[in-house]
Every structure is written in structure tokens, then in C-alpha cells.
Design a protein around this motif. Sequence first.
Motif, PDB file in Angstrom:
ATOM      1  N   GLY A 200      -2.264 -13.955  -0.531  1.00  0.00           N
ATOM      2  CA  GLY A 200      -3.660 -13.595  -0.335  1.00  0.00           C
ATOM      3  C   GLY A 200      -3.826 -12.331   0.491  1.00  0.00           C
ATOM      4  O   GLY A 200      -3.038 -11.385   0.406  1.00  0.00           O
ATOM      5  N   PHE A 201      -4.868 -12.329   1.340  1.00  0.00           N
ATOM      6  CA  PHE A 201      -5.171 -11.152   2.150  1.00  0.00           C
ATOM      7  C   PHE A 201      -4.006 -10.813   3.073  1.00  0.00           C
ATOM      8  O   PHE A 201      -3.680  -9.641   3.289  1.00  0.00           O
ATOM      9  CB  PHE A 201      -6.439 -11.415   2.966  1.00  0.00           C
ATOM     10  N   GLU A 202      -3.354 -11.855   3.630  1.00  0.00           N
ATOM     11  CA  GLU A 202      -2.203 -11.613   4.510  1.00  0.00           C
ATOM     12  C   GLU A 202      -1.049 -10.960   3.743  1.00  0.00           C
ATOM     13  O   GLU A 202      -0.297 -10.158   4.298  1.00  0.00           O
ATOM     14  CB  GLU A 202      -1.741 -12.923   5.139  1.00  0.00           C
ATOM     15  N   GLY A 203      -0.900 -11.307   2.469  1.00  0.00           N
ATOM     16  CA  GLY A 203       0.136 -10.676   1.662  1.00  0.00           C
ATOM     17  C   GLY A 203      -0.117  -9.194   1.473  1.00  0.00           C
ATOM     18  O   GLY A 203       0.806  -8.372   1.591  1.00  0.00           O
ATOM     19  N   PHE A 204      -1.363  -8.848   1.177  1.00  0.00           N
ATOM     20  CA  PHE A 204      -1.690  -7.417   1.043  1.00  0.00           C
ATOM     21  C   PHE A 204      -1.514  -6.702   2.383  1.00  0.00           C
ATOM     22  O   PHE A 204      -1.060  -5.557   2.431  1.00  0.00           O
ATOM     23  CB  PHE A 204      -3.128  -7.258   0.535  1.00  0.00           C
ATOM     24  N   GLY A 205      -1.864  -7.386   3.479  1.00  0.00           N
ATOM     25  CA  GLY A 205      -1.674  -6.785   4.794  1.00  0.00           C
ATOM     26  C   GLY A 205      -0.213  -6.529   5.086  1.00  0.00           C
ATOM     27  O   GLY A 205       0.150  -5.477   5.655  1.00  0.00           O
ATOM     28  N   TYR A 206       0.658  -7.484   4.716  1.00  0.00           N
ATOM     29  CA  TYR A 206       2.107  -7.299   4.907  1.00  0.00           C
ATOM     30  C   TYR A 206       2.598  -6.080   4.135  1.00  0.00           C
ATOM     31  O   TYR A 206       3.344  -5.240   4.669  1.00  0.00           O
ATOM     32  CB  TYR A 206       2.843  -8.555   4.458  1.00  0.00           C
ATOM     33  N   LEU A 207       2.181  -5.942   2.884  1.00  0.00           N
ATOM     34  CA  LEU A 207       2.620  -4.797   2.066  1.00  0.00           C
ATOM     35  C   LEU A 207       2.096  -3.487   2.643  1.00  0.00           C
ATOM     36  O   LEU A 207       2.794  -2.460   2.625  1.00  0.00           O
ATOM     37  CB  LEU A 207       2.149  -4.981   0.626  1.00  0.00           C
ATOM     38  N   ALA A 208       0.865  -3.513   3.180  1.00  0.00           N
ATOM     39  CA  ALA A 208       0.309  -2.295   3.770  1.00  0.00           C
ATOM     40  C   ALA A 208       1.107  -1.883   5.005  1.00  0.00           C
ATOM     41  O   ALA A 208       1.378  -0.691   5.221  1.00  0.00           O
ATOM     42  CB  ALA A 208      -1.158  -2.515   4.129  1.00  0.00           C
ATOM     43  N   ARG A 209       1.488  -2.855   5.832  1.00  0.00           N
ATOM     44  CA  ARG A 209       2.294  -2.537   7.021  1.00  0.00           C
ATOM     45  C   ARG A 209       3.665  -1.988   6.618  1.00  0.00           C
ATOM     46  O   ARG A 209       4.182  -1.057   7.260  1.00  0.00           O
ATOM     47  CB  ARG A 209       2.444  -3.781   7.899  1.00  0.00           C
ATOM     48  N   GLU A 210       4.261  -2.568   5.594  1.00  0.00           N
ATOM     49  CA  GLU A 210       5.543  -2.049   5.108  1.00  0.00           C
ATOM     50  C   GLU A 210       5.393  -0.609   4.628  1.00  0.00           C
ATOM     51  O   GLU A 210       6.243   0.248   4.885  1.00  0.00           O
ATOM     52  CB  GLU A 210       6.066  -2.933   3.969  1.00  0.00           C
ATOM     53  N   ARG A 211       4.296  -0.324   3.924  1.00  0.00           N
ATOM     54  CA  ARG A 211       4.046   1.037   3.436  1.00  0.00           C
ATOM     55  C   ARG A 211       3.889   2.009   4.596  1.00  0.00           C
ATOM     56  O   ARG A 211       4.458   3.105   4.598  1.00  0.00           O
ATOM     57  CB  ARG A 211       2.777   1.037   2.566  1.00  0.00           C
ATOM     58  N   ASP A 212       3.125   1.597   5.624  1.00  0.00           N
ATOM     59  CA  ASP A 212       2.924   2.473   6.778  1.00  0.00           C
ATOM     60  C   ASP A 212       4.242   2.719   7.517  1.00  0.00           C
ATOM     61  O   ASP A 212       4.492   3.834   7.994  1.00  0.00           O
ATOM     62  CB  ASP A 212       1.907   1.852   7.736  1.00  0.00           C
TER      63      ASP A 212
END
Length: 881
Positions: free
Chosen positions: A710-722
Motif C-alpha cells: 500500500g502507501f507504505e510500499g510506495f513510500g519505501y520505494l521512494a526512499r530507495e529512489r532518493d
Amino acid sequence: MRTADIRSRFLDFFAARGHTVVPSAPLPTPDPTLLFVNAGMVPFKPYLTGEASPPWPRATSVQKCVRTLDIEEVGRTTRHGSFFQMNGNFSFGDYFKEEAIAFAWELSVSAVEDGGYGLDPERIWATVHHSDDEAAVLWRRIAGLPEERIVRRGDEDNFWSMGVPGPCGPCSELYYDRGPALGRAGGPAVDEDRYMEFWNLVFMQYERGEGAGKSGYPILGELPRRNIDTGMGLERMATLLQGVDNLYEIDETRPVLDRAAELTGVRYGADHLADVRLRVVADHVRTALMLLADGTAPGNEGRGYVLRRVLRRAVRSVRLLGYQDPALPELLPAARDCMKHSYPEVAEEFDRISQQAYAEEDAFRSTLRQGTTVLDTAVAEVKARGGHLLPGRQAFLLHDTYGFPIDLTLEMAEEQGLEVDREGFTSLMTEQRERARADARARKSGGALDTSVLRPVLDAHGPTDWRAYDALETESRVLALLGTGGPVTSVRTGGIATAVLDRTPFYAESGGQDSDAGALTGASVEAEVLDVQRPLPGLLVHQVRVTAGELAVGDAVRAAVDPEWRLGARQAHSGTHVLHAALRQVLGPTALQAGSYNRPGYLRLDFPWRGPLGPVARGEVEEAANRALRRDLPVDVRWMSLPEAKELGALALFGETYGERVRVVEIGGAWSRELCGGTHVAHAAQVGVVALTAESSVGAGMRRLEAATGFEGFGYLARERDLVSRLAEQLQAPRTGLPERVAGLLERLKAADQRAEELRGRAALARAAELAAAATDVGGTLMVTATTDADARALALAVRDRLPEARPGVAAIGATAGDGGKAVVTIALNGAAVTAGLSAAALVKSLLGGRGGGTAEVAQGGGLAAGALAATLDALRGMLP
């Protein structure tokens, strides 16, 4: 008669007499007082104690059981097996003593061609409780037993209760005389090997109060509804009907025993000790097979530890018989072939079962190597001190930390000329067992929730009206409140209590899914819902914290689930199913879920696998999961009977207990089809994303995947990208070139470290020569003491190697770990010093008050205050001869 035929004959007999055939429950039980089902009545306990209404007046089952409290007796007697099957017939307020006795007698003595077991009625004895005249009369009238074959016994033998207040009653047991070759005449009170118990009939007719032991409690009165609980030991009946001496020789265990004898070259019956070990192997391999089949995985706690111990005792026993190669690949298939007639799942799931078992044996063989090294070091220390007794604490360390059985320690110590302090070992084991018993007693008492207080609430108001599948809010009424000391009438602001509602939309923690969060609000109260549990079948309770006002019994409240929490929970639970299906798609059907946990935004899934998946396989699993989400597979929920669900191919996950009606959750039809009671999304795309965050080992042959959804999954991917963006910027490299750039930096750092180590080595060698040249003569022994900021061990060895070989030499170097840190001391001796009777290990222990260890040549110890280092090194002079 085959054991499988004895089993089916029992079920057919009682089914023809109006009993519902109930399938065996899985060995792992949800009963908080037990790890495994250990008696045939355990699955029926809620009906026998009145916690729930039985769905049938009569039932019969053949229940799988595991009992390991007396595991040390396995193989030594004819009566103890760690896995056994209990044939049972049950009456819930229907028939009582007369019918129960008639059924047992008819099945026991009727001719085989008429569906009975054909036992000789002249060789059957019955025992009854000394106060139970009614049962004695019935055995005479129904069975025609003479008075001398009806034995009256006391509470220890013939009165049953569960050890806590509740139902109890007298019992009556049937014994079979196996003949004078097996013992003395005189009945079961004289010899229970010759006279083998094969059936126990429990007449639940009283209610007992508090009290310890078999008889230290009051009888409060008659039960309003009397029950029957009987248990016929399947293995014992097989022993009688197959004409063998003991349960290890029946058709479901003897092939394993014979295969073990073949592997080890031992002839069964030639040596008592070897026979005991062969029986242990036969019993334990079968037990491990059945535990693994029901989803238990080897581990260090609880059920996993029991399985690990059973497997390791089997492997150890084969080793003691002289077979050093991997044994389970030879023995487990034999056990499978014995049990598949009654339990087809052991053959269907054998790939998964064997994978876990073989991995555990491999791990134990590695453990044996590590433990052997530790034992060899301990033996060397004892011998260096001139001792002959290995301390009990050392034997306990080997047992507790390395899984070393005590008899293996005894054997290996004896090979090196030492004895083992059995008294000290036994004392430490006793302390450990007392801790385990205290934990078991805590479980038996029901933990923080007192079910004896909750049961009257359930009896008075009926099951909770549970609306979790179709509502987020309900209008509810508070039926009861429990504080830390028991029932209360109200709870004020800041207080925490357990609330029972007549109706609730909250999901109670179960099936791996965390409980819902939310709130209770009323006219004068607001309360936060912290946890939701189901302590009794049908009853839900809510742990709440009152945030404003006062919550009282009888209050009308609005029970509301946090909608964001529930959405996240649905995403995580459906994501778990999707990940499980993707895992099986990529790795194959043996990657079957062995445990899971999910809460909003997070999930973890355990599965059997013999090694790390690695980045490629993890990527394939993650891709398969997210492709399923992109296809927006439909999620369907259906209710059906358990046989219908199995016919459909739904996965019944191990360790879960299912009722007659089950809930099947499908994602994409057959792609993911599981029995599940959790909350789910309506379409797969609503999960959002499954982002794998970690992979780890949770025991031999068991892996764990963790993921964000869910939202936490997208947040994890965004942090990895950053993170990747920042690294690319700092290293001035394109994102795609980061692995190569980082690898280059690591190589340069490694080369720099090697160069620095070489320089330190040269400096140490240069100083070593100086220190050796300045050695002090202490009574003919050359002694060097010094401190260093570098590697104390390396400097000590370098100094020792530069001392004259012809004279005893001792080098003691101290080093401090940082400013104000603890100091370590390393002592190294040359060959002449060891020949003269000195020991580095003994010197270190003397210097450091028993701390440290090593060999006669080199030893090290720590924990010394930095300020005491110089004085400690100076004290070495007084320890040299």
C-alpha cells in the motif's frame, strides 16, 4: 490387522451407531495451555467444559497426538511413544456409562468378520474407581466379567480431571492379558507390561473446585449434563492384534526400525542398549514426519524446539549406533510409506517435509562439529589443570547452546579419559525445567485474561455479534469490563480495561492478521481500542484505554474501526496471499507458507527453503506478485464445507484449525486459493504494491520474506529512489554505474587496509625483536610483559617466536580497547615452557580471576579494567616457578 484397518474399523463402528466422524485436528493446537494436541479429547475440550455448544450429540475421531514430557522413557518401555493416535468416542449429554461400556465391549470382543477386533473376552480385565459401584455392576452384567477381573483403584489411577476447576469424574480402563511370558499374574495392579491397557472410558459427571494433585480438591456437585470421553490407544491395539511385544514393532514403526538396523549393521534383539536406540529412531522419525506434515518447523522455542529435539535425538541415536552419514534421507521415506495409508498428506507434501528435515540434520551435523571443538577445548583445560572431571556448567553449555545431548558429551569425554559432573549438569537442567514449568503454568492459567470470569458473560449473553466482514461501525452495548484485578463496573480517564461488547465491527487478531484499531464513543466517554482478541470460541474482547470521561457496564457506545487502519490491513493480508502465490509460482509447490504476520503497510511470510533466494529469485518473486496486482485479479470469498474446499484445491495452511464450514479466499481463481478468515481487498490492484524489503533465515531450512504494501510500499520505494539519487550525486556516477563505482571504492579500501596491516605488522615485528632482547630471567624462565595499541595476540606470538627455543619463554601482552575501555591480556608460551609444565590457559585464568581461556601454548582473557593492566602484568612474575 494393519493399523490403518484398525483405525477405519473403529470409525465405521461408531459411525454406524449415530456418531459423527470428526477429522483429526492438526497437532499444533490453538489451546493456550498446550503446544500440541496431547490427548484425543483436546479438540472437544470447549464442548466438554461448556465453553461452546457441541454441533453433534455424539462424535468419534482418531486424533493425532504428541506427548514429550516423558521423552526419556521412549524406547525403554512398551508404553511410551512421543507420537500416538487416540481412537475416541464422545457423548455430549447424550448416552452415559451403560452405553459407553456396551460399545467398548462389543467392538473389543466381536468377531473380526463382524467388524470387531476379536479379542479373547477371557483375557480382558477392567478397572474402576473404588467408589464407582455402578460401573462395576455394568461390567458384570454387560460383559460378564467375574468379580476377580474387575479391579477397584484409587484417585491416582481411576479418577480424571483436567487439573483445573471444571468437569471431572471416575474412569474405567480395559486391560488385556498378554500371557505369562511377559510378566507376573495378578492383573494390572501387579504388572502393566503383561496386562496392557488399551481403552480408557471417562465418565464426566462431577464438577471439581480448586486444589492440587489428583485428589486435593473438593467435588462441588453433579454436572447438569454428563459427558462421555473415551480413548483407545491405536498403537496399543495394533500391538495386541499384530502379536508383537511393543508399539515400536507394529507396522507403522517397525519398517523404520528395520531400516535403521540395516544402516547401522545392528541386529535388533541382540543388545538391550542398541534396541533402545533403534526404538528411539523408529519413534522419533515418525513423530518428526507428522509434526512437519502439520506445519511445525524446527526452531529454538516452543513447538519448533520440540521438533528440533526429536529430530536431533533420532540423528544422535543413529550416530551412537555407528552410522555417521546423513540418516534421515534413508529413514524418513520409510516412515512416509508407513503412514501414508492413514494420512495421504505425508506423501503429497513429502518434498516440503523432507526438505525441512534434511536441512535440520545438516545443521545438526554442523552443530556437532562446532560442539566437538568446544568440548575439545574444555577437555584440554581440565587436563592442563590436572583434573579429571568436566564441569557440569560446561556440559550444560554444550547441551543448551550447541544442542549437544548429554550422553554424547559423556561418550566423548570418556573417550578422552574424563568424567562429567552429572550432578552439576542435572542441577542446571532442573533449573531450566522449572523455568519451563513456570511458563507452562502461566499458559495454563490463561495469561492476563481470566476465562473463568469471561465464561459467565458468554453463557449469559451468547456469542458476540461479529460484523467485521461487512461493517466498520456498529451501535453496541458494554456487557462487561475487566480490570487487572478482575471485573469492574467502570473505568475512568487514563484507565485501561478489557471490554466485552454485544456487537462489534473489530477484527480480532488471528490467522496472522493483527487486530483492528479504532475507538469506542458514547454520550460521556471516548476510548481508544488497543487490541482485540478471542479468548473463548464465539467471544471477542477489546482492550481499551479511556481517553475522556468514564466507560461503564451497560453503556451504549458506537464501536468504530479506523478506516485507514482497516484499508491498510486488507492490503497487507491480500498482499500476503499474493506474495505466497508468487513464491509458489517461482519456486514451486514446496515453498508453502509456514507462518505469517501482517499489519497495515507490512507483511512477513515464512516458508521452507534450504538456502537464500538471492537477488535474482527475489526479483522474480516480486515481479510475479506485482504483475498480479497490475492485472487487477478479482478477489472472491466463498463459504463451503471443509471437504468441498479441499476438493476445490484450497490451501489449508498448517497450524490453523478449521471448523465444519470454512471461508475460501480466491485471488485470480486457482492462482491463489486459500482457507482464510481475514479481511481482504475487493480487487488485487487495491493492494497497491508489494515491495520486498528483507530476506532472512529463521531457522534451519526456513526463510522469511518481508514486504511493504500500500502507501507504505510506495513510500519505501521512494526512499530507495532518493537514496540512490544521493549516492549517485556524491559519487559522481550515473545510477546504472553505481554498483561498479562502489565495488571500485571497496577494492581501494581493501587494498589500503592491507597496506596498513602490513605496516603495522612490520612495526610489531620490529618491536618484538626489541622486547625479546630485553626479556627478564625469572627463575630460569624468560619473561616479557608489555602493552600495545595494536593486536596483542600478534605481538605476543611474535615475541615468543624470538625467544631462545632452548629456554622456557613466556610473552604476556596487554591491550586496551579505547580510552577508559576494558583491557585484554594475551599470553604465549614456547615449546620449552610447555614442556616445563607451564600452561598459557592456566596463567591467564590465574591472572584474571578465572576469566579467559585457550590452549597450553596461547590463551587470552578480557574484562580487565584498563587502569589495572600494568599491575596485572607485573603479577605474572610471581606465578612463574
